[in-house]
Write a protein that holds these residues in place. Structure first.
Motif, PDB file in Angstrom:
ATOM      1  N   PRO A  43     120.096  80.330  47.478  1.00 55.64           N
ATOM      2  CA  PRO A  43     120.273  81.512  48.338  1.00 55.64           C
ATOM      3  C   PRO A  43     119.303  81.485  49.508  1.00 55.64           C
ATOM      4  CG  PRO A  43     119.172  82.109  46.290  1.00 55.64           C
ATOM      5  CD  PRO A  43     119.616  80.687  46.130  1.00 55.64           C
ATOM      6  N   GLN A  44     119.820  81.836  50.676  1.00 55.88           N
ATOM      7  CA  GLN A  44     118.978  81.810  51.872  1.00 55.88           C
ATOM      8  C   GLN A  44     117.972  82.952  51.873  1.00 55.88           C
ATOM      9  OE1 GLN A  44     121.213  81.771  55.512  1.00 55.88           O
ATOM     10  NE2 GLN A  44     119.417  81.489  56.802  1.00 55.88           N
ATOM     11  N   HIS A  45     118.396  84.123  51.378  1.00 53.16           N
ATOM     12  CA  HIS A  45     117.511  85.282  51.297  1.00 53.16           C
ATOM     13  C   HIS A  45     117.635  85.919  49.918  1.00 53.16           C
ATOM     14  CE1 HIS A  45     118.055  84.880  55.683  1.00 53.16           C
ATOM     15  NE2 HIS A  45     116.827  85.348  55.753  1.00 53.16           N
ATOM     16  N   VAL A  46     116.495  86.255  49.327  1.00 52.42           N
ATOM     17  CA  VAL A  46     116.469  86.952  48.041  1.00 52.42           C
ATOM     18  C   VAL A  46     115.461  88.090  48.144  1.00 52.42           C
ATOM     19  CG1 VAL A  46     117.151  84.938  46.699  1.00 52.42           C
ATOM     20  CG2 VAL A  46     114.729  85.378  47.118  1.00 52.42           C
ATOM     21  N   VAL A  47     115.629  89.085  47.279  1.00 49.57           N
ATOM     22  CA  VAL A  47     114.770  90.267  47.316  1.00 49.57           C
ATOM     23  C   VAL A  47     113.577  90.077  46.384  1.00 49.57           C
ATOM     24  CG1 VAL A  47     114.688  92.759  46.892  1.00 49.57           C
ATOM     25  CG2 VAL A  47     116.729  91.724  47.904  1.00 49.57           C
ATOM     26  N   LEU A  48     112.444  90.600  46.803  1.00 49.18           N
ATOM     27  CA  LEU A  48     111.203  90.515  46.036  1.00 49.18           C
ATOM     28  C   LEU A  48     111.421  90.930  44.579  1.00 49.18           C
ATOM     29  CD1 LEU A  48     108.044  90.121  46.244  1.00 49.18           C
ATOM     30  CD2 LEU A  48     107.944  92.606  46.583  1.00 49.18           C
ATOM     31  N   ASN A  49     110.864  90.132  43.656  1.00 49.38           N
ATOM     32  CA  ASN A  49     110.895  90.371  42.203  1.00 49.38           C
ATOM     33  C   ASN A  49     112.251  90.096  41.562  1.00 49.38           C
ATOM     34  OD1 ASN A  49     108.158  91.158  42.128  1.00 49.38           O
ATOM     35  ND2 ASN A  49     108.702  93.263  42.673  1.00 49.38           N
ATOM     36  N   GLU A  50     113.198  89.582  42.304  1.00 54.54           N
ATOM     37  CA  GLU A  50     114.482  89.227  41.713  1.00 54.54           C
ATOM     38  C   GLU A  50     114.381  87.916  40.935  1.00 54.54           C
ATOM     39  OE1 GLU A  50     118.107  91.125  44.371  1.00 54.54           O
ATOM     40  OE2 GLU A  50     117.521  89.042  44.682  1.00 54.54           O
ATOM     41  N   THR A  51     115.398  87.677  40.091  1.00 50.09           N
ATOM     42  CA  THR A  51     115.557  86.396  39.408  1.00 50.09           C
ATOM     43  C   THR A  51     116.560  85.557  40.193  1.00 50.09           C
ATOM     44  OG1 THR A  51     115.053  87.309  37.230  1.00 50.09           O
ATOM     45  CG2 THR A  51     116.324  85.267  37.290  1.00 50.09           C
ATOM     46  N   VAL A  52     116.202  84.313  40.438  1.00 43.53           N
ATOM     47  CA  VAL A  52     117.009  83.452  41.303  1.00 43.53           C
ATOM     48  C   VAL A  52     117.461  82.218  40.534  1.00 43.53           C
ATOM     49  CG1 VAL A  52     117.031  82.093  43.425  1.00 43.53           C
ATOM     50  CG2 VAL A  52     115.748  84.241  43.328  1.00 43.53           C
ATOM     51  N   ARG A  53     118.732  81.882  40.686  1.00 41.16           N
ATOM     52  CA  ARG A  53     119.262  80.643  40.110  1.00 41.16           C
ATOM     53  C   ARG A  53     119.606  79.676  41.241  1.00 41.16           C
ATOM     54  NH1 ARG A  53     121.545  78.907  35.377  1.00 41.16           N
ATOM     55  NH2 ARG A  53     121.371  81.023  34.504  1.00 41.16           N
ATOM     56  N   VAL A 135     119.799  60.330  45.017  1.00 41.22           N
ATOM     57  CA  VAL A 135     120.335  61.190  46.076  1.00 41.22           C
ATOM     58  C   VAL A 135     119.582  62.515  46.032  1.00 41.22           C
ATOM     59  CG1 VAL A 135     122.631  60.148  46.102  1.00 41.22           C
ATOM     60  CG2 VAL A 135     122.156  62.045  44.554  1.00 41.22           C
ATOM     61  N   SER A 136     119.491  63.178  47.175  1.00 37.09           N
ATOM     62  CA  SER A 136     118.778  64.456  47.216  1.00 37.09           C
ATOM     63  C   SER A 136     119.321  65.318  48.347  1.00 37.09           C
ATOM     64  CB  SER A 136     117.272  64.239  47.399  1.00 37.09           C
ATOM     65  OG  SER A 136     117.001  63.699  48.680  1.00 37.09           O
ATOM     66  N   ASP A 137     119.016  66.599  48.250  1.00 38.99           N
ATOM     67  CA  ASP A 137     119.383  67.548  49.302  1.00 38.99           C
ATOM     68  C   ASP A 137     118.397  68.708  49.231  1.00 38.99           C
ATOM     69  OD1 ASP A 137     120.654  68.667  51.413  1.00 38.99           O
ATOM     70  OD2 ASP A 137     122.520  69.165  50.355  1.00 38.99           O
ATOM     71  N   HIS A 138     118.289  69.468  50.327  1.00 36.40           N
ATOM     72  CA  HIS A 138     117.318  70.560  50.369  1.00 36.40           C
ATOM     73  C   HIS A 138     117.879  71.755  51.130  1.00 36.40           C
ATOM     74  CE1 HIS A 138     116.554  68.604  54.276  1.00 36.40           C
ATOM     75  NE2 HIS A 138     116.297  69.844  54.679  1.00 36.40           N
ATOM     76  N   ALA A 139     117.222  72.895  50.933  1.00 40.77           N
ATOM     77  CA  ALA A 139     117.567  74.126  51.652  1.00 40.77           C
ATOM     78  C   ALA A 139     116.359  75.055  51.614  1.00 40.77           C
ATOM     79  CB  ALA A 139     118.784  74.807  51.030  1.00 40.77           C
ATOM     80  N   ASP A 140     116.323  75.982  52.569  1.00 32.73           N
ATOM     81  CA  ASP A 140     115.208  76.925  52.670  1.00 32.73           C
ATOM     82  C   ASP A 140     115.587  78.269  52.056  1.00 32.73           C
ATOM     83  OD1 ASP A 140     113.718  75.016  54.004  1.00 32.73           O
ATOM     84  OD2 ASP A 140     114.384  75.694  55.980  1.00 32.73           O
ATOM     85  N   MET A 141     114.615  78.890  51.407  1.00 35.07           N
ATOM     86  CA  MET A 141     114.809  80.213  50.818  1.00 35.07           C
ATOM     87  C   MET A 141     113.686  81.139  51.291  1.00 35.07           C
ATOM     88  SD  MET A 141     115.025  81.385  46.801  1.00 35.07           S
ATOM     89  CE  MET A 141     113.242  81.372  46.547  1.00 35.07           C
ATOM     90  N   THR A 142     114.062  82.373  51.664  1.00 30.78           N
ATOM     91  CA  THR A 142     113.097  83.366  52.124  1.00 30.78           C
ATOM     92  C   THR A 142     113.151  84.587  51.217  1.00 30.78           C
ATOM     93  OG1 THR A 142     113.338  82.651  54.427  1.00 30.78           O
ATOM     94  CG2 THR A 142     112.400  84.833  54.051  1.00 30.78           C
ATOM     95  N   VAL A 143     111.989  85.012  50.746  1.00 30.91           N
ATOM     96  CA  VAL A 143     111.896  86.215  49.916  1.00 30.91           C
ATOM     97  C   VAL A 143     111.703  87.421  50.832  1.00 30.91           C
ATOM     98  CG1 VAL A 143     110.617  87.394  48.096  1.00 30.91           C
ATOM     99  CG2 VAL A 143     110.963  84.916  47.982  1.00 30.91           C
TER     100      VAL A 143
END
Length: 305
Positions: A43-53, A135-143
């Motif tokens: 996920p690109q954006h998630v909310v503080l204290n959430e659980t992220v998969r 193989v690899s891939d990446h992405a950025d996530m912001t809280v």
């Protein structure tokens, strides 16, 4: 005499490297090695204290999985190796709290994300021998830290007249990052020439910020719809936050016009005997004419004698 010494076979490292690259390219293009990354879901954006998969989907085809590794900003924090015991290992990285029980070879779960959880995440998948392909891939996530309340509108009045100037501010509550503010006039985005800012201000040591966007324009008739003008400020943060504030103001949308002077032309009217007989002449005027006729007749009789 001894036998001549055999010279070692010369090794050209550049030639070996070129051969290895060519062989690898042949293997990849021939379809012998089929390991490939099919999808990386972060996920690109998630909310503080959430659980992220986070999910890392790959296709092994005929290959055997050697390992799956996860990194944050270049630091490994999760490793899955099917042949190891235990298969899962975690490593301490600031902002990363792995839920081992819910993590698998294709997904990793992070509990209670915080501001330091923001960063670049990379999934790396490796196959067993003989290919040893990776193989690899990446992405950025912001809280994101959400505002405690919606945007506030200040500086407005309840009534405006055509020609007056509107000067208002929209201020977002503290958040991380600052909310994106947008002004609307009667449901349409305000002209960019009307906007002042935005101005971003840090409010505390945690990095929370507020945004202020001004609205300034001269009121015209086009700004009123049935005598009202609706001014709305919308605050958004990516796809995780959307709040708005709207104010309705009254105004006079009538176009002021100079009064038109009406002129009426008065014409002298002539009357006939029939007008007198038929009563088309006003009473006072008819009496005057009748008296003059009597005097005229009497004068004629006297002169005839």
């Amino acid at each position: 005499m001894g036998s001549p010494e055999r010279m070692p076979f010369p090794v050209n490292h550049r030639t070996l490297l070129s051969s290895f690259v060519a062989l690898s390219a042949f293997i990849l293009h021939s379809g012998i090695v089929a390991l490939r990354m099919t999808a990386l879901q972060i996920p690109q954006h998630v909310v503080l204290n959430e659980t992220v998969r986070m999910q890392c989907n790959f296709n092994l085809d005929k290959e055997v999985l050697y390992s799956v590794k996860w990194y944050k900003d270049g630091h490994e924090f999760y490793r899955f190796v099917p042949r190891d015991e235990p298969m899962v290992q975690t490593f301490r990285v600031p902002g990363v709290n792995v839920n081992i029980h819910n993590s698998t070879k294709i997904s990793v779960v992070l509990n209670n994300v915080n501001l330091t959880s923001s960063g670049r995440y990379r999934c790396e998948v490796s196959a067993e021998a003989p290919a040893f392909q990776t193989v690899s891939d990446h992405a950025d996530m912001t809280v994101v830290v959400l505002p405690d309340e919606g945007p506030r509108i200040t500086g407005g009045r309840s009534r405006y007249q055509v020609g007056e100037v509107v000067r208002m501010n929209c201020t977002s509550a503290p958040s991380k990052p600052a909310a994106l503010l947008t002004w609307f006039i009667n449901g349409d985005p305000a002209d960019t020439q009307y906007l002042k800012g935005p101005h971003i201000t840090a409010v505390d040591e945690k990095g929370l910020e507020t945004a202020v966007l001004g609205l300034e324009f001269r009121v015209a008739n086009k700004h009123f719809k049935r005598g009202d003008m609706k001014l709305k400020c919308l605050a958004t943060i990516a796809t995780v936050y959307l709040q708005s504030k709207e104010e309705s103001v009254e105004g006079d949308e009538r176009i002021l016009k100079a009064p038109v002077m009406e002129s009426r032309e008065t014409r002298a009217q002539s009357h006939t005997r029939n007008d007198l007989i038929n009563g088309k002449i006003p009473g006072s005027e008819a009496t005057t004419i009748f008296n003059r006729m009597i005097i005229f007749l009497i004068t004629g009789i006297i002169l005839a004698r």
